[in-house]
Design a protein around this motif. Structure first.
Motif, PDB file in Angstrom:
ATOM      1  N   VAL A 157      42.842  48.630  15.186  1.00  0.00           N
ATOM      2  CA  VAL A 157      42.278  47.775  14.140  1.00  0.00           C
ATOM      3  C   VAL A 157      40.993  47.090  14.582  1.00  0.00           C
ATOM      4  O   VAL A 157      40.553  46.134  13.945  1.00  0.00           O
ATOM      5  CB  VAL A 157      43.306  46.712  13.664  1.00  0.00           C
ATOM      6  CG1 VAL A 157      44.532  47.377  13.076  1.00  0.00           C
ATOM      7  CG2 VAL A 157      43.693  45.766  14.796  1.00  0.00           C
ATOM      8  N   GLU A 165      43.440  44.387   8.936  1.00  0.00           N
ATOM      9  CA  GLU A 165      44.341  44.578  10.068  1.00  0.00           C
ATOM     10  C   GLU A 165      45.781  44.723   9.585  1.00  0.00           C
ATOM     11  O   GLU A 165      46.506  45.643   9.990  1.00  0.00           O
ATOM     12  CB  GLU A 165      44.246  43.389  11.023  1.00  0.00           C
ATOM     13  CG  GLU A 165      42.959  43.296  11.799  1.00  0.00           C
ATOM     14  CD  GLU A 165      42.931  42.065  12.693  1.00  0.00           C
ATOM     15  OE1 GLU A 165      43.938  41.327  12.717  1.00  0.00           O
ATOM     16  OE2 GLU A 165      41.914  41.847  13.365  1.00  0.00           O
ATOM     17  N   ASP A 189      46.093  41.962  18.911  1.00  0.00           N
ATOM     18  CA  ASP A 189      46.397  41.160  17.731  1.00  0.00           C
ATOM     19  C   ASP A 189      47.842  40.687  17.759  1.00  0.00           C
ATOM     20  O   ASP A 189      48.682  41.123  16.979  1.00  0.00           O
ATOM     21  CB  ASP A 189      46.113  41.964  16.466  1.00  0.00           C
ATOM     22  CG  ASP A 189      44.659  42.386  16.409  1.00  0.00           C
ATOM     23  OD1 ASP A 189      44.366  43.514  16.817  1.00  0.00           O
ATOM     24  OD2 ASP A 189      43.840  41.567  15.987  1.00  0.00           O
TER      25      ASP A 189
END
Length: 263
Positions: A157, A165, A189
């Motif tokens: 992403v 995302e 993330d």
């Protein structure tokens, strides 16, 4: 809620045992044990310089380890999305050409792969004109085109905004569910990945901790690496809203999405 990861008795698609790598006097990977089975998503997290990308390259056979072994299922087919793809911005290239750089594929097969990631309409678009989210979906389609048993995704992403995302992680989960393939993914993330994976491996040259996202977020080593507030701030991410975003970032409200699905 994602399905539980494959039980330990299911043979691994790919597995490392006591994998080690040094460069000069620097220890890059220290006795890494890791396995990915069909139908599960395993995500590697860790700080910059932890060896995440290097570990993927060793598992893929791109770098030879100094110790330990990598065991791959016989005939294993891998789809790889690298962390960085260097493309000359002045060299015109269409999406279709990018999809066929390393393997000849009929246009229908290219479009089918792009459709699976929601960007079939970009088949004739210039690669340099794509947004971050569109490019990542094209690269994911490229990895899918070889009908892999295992998807290896290094920061899938990157260059994508927050809503993009979440949509990409949802797409990866649906691909795993629909294809039954295994997924090995590297991600920074943490706030999103905890809800989009079956198992998390926290790496800092060695495996600091591993398990479900919730278990890892509560582990003392996780807190030591990412700060004492990390477990609270970056614990299981849940999100509910009445809309979603398509491949181009446009909002699609729930009723409209259902209408399109039924059409």
């Amino acid at each position: 809620m994602q399905p539980a990861h494959a039980p330990a008795e299911v043979p691994a698609l790919i597995e490392s045992r006591q994998l080690s790598l040094t460069r000069g006097r620097l220890l890059i990977l220290d006795r890494i044990d890791l396995a990915v089975r069909a139908g599960e998503i395993v995500t590697i997290i860790g700080p910059n310089g932890a060896g995440k990308t290097t570990l993927l390259k060793v598992l893929l056979g791109l770098i030879a380890p100094d110790g330990g072994e990598v065991i791959r299922r016989s005939g294993l087919k891998v789809g790889y999305l690298p962390q960085r793809l260097q493309l000359d911005p002045v060299l015109p290239m269409s999406v279709e050409r990018l999809m066929t750089l390393t393997a000849r594929r009929p246009r229908a097969a290219v479009i089918a792969a792009l459709a699976e990631t929601g960007v079939a309409d970009l088949v004739d678009a210039a690669v340099h004109s794509l947004s971050g989210g569109e490019l990542q979906r094209v690269l994911l389609a490229r990895a899918l085109a070889a009908t892999p048993d295992l998807l290896v995704l290094d920061e899938p992403v990157q260059g994508v905004d927050f809503t993009g995302e979440a949509a990409l992680y949802e797409l990866i989960s649906s691909l795993r569910r629909n294809r039954g393939c295994g997924v090995l993914m590297v991600s920074h993330d943490l706030h999103l990945v905890m809800a989009a994976t079956d198992r998390v491996v926290c790496l800092n040259r060695h495996v600091c901790c591993a398990g479900s996202g919730e278990a890892v977020s509560r582990h003392p080593e996780y807190a030591r690496l990412f700060g004492p507030r990390a477990a609270h701030a970056l614990a299981i991410y849940t999100h509910h809203h009445d809309h979603r975003h398509d491949a181009h970032g446009r909002v699609v409200v729930a009723d409209e999405a259902a209408t399109r699905k039924d059409a």
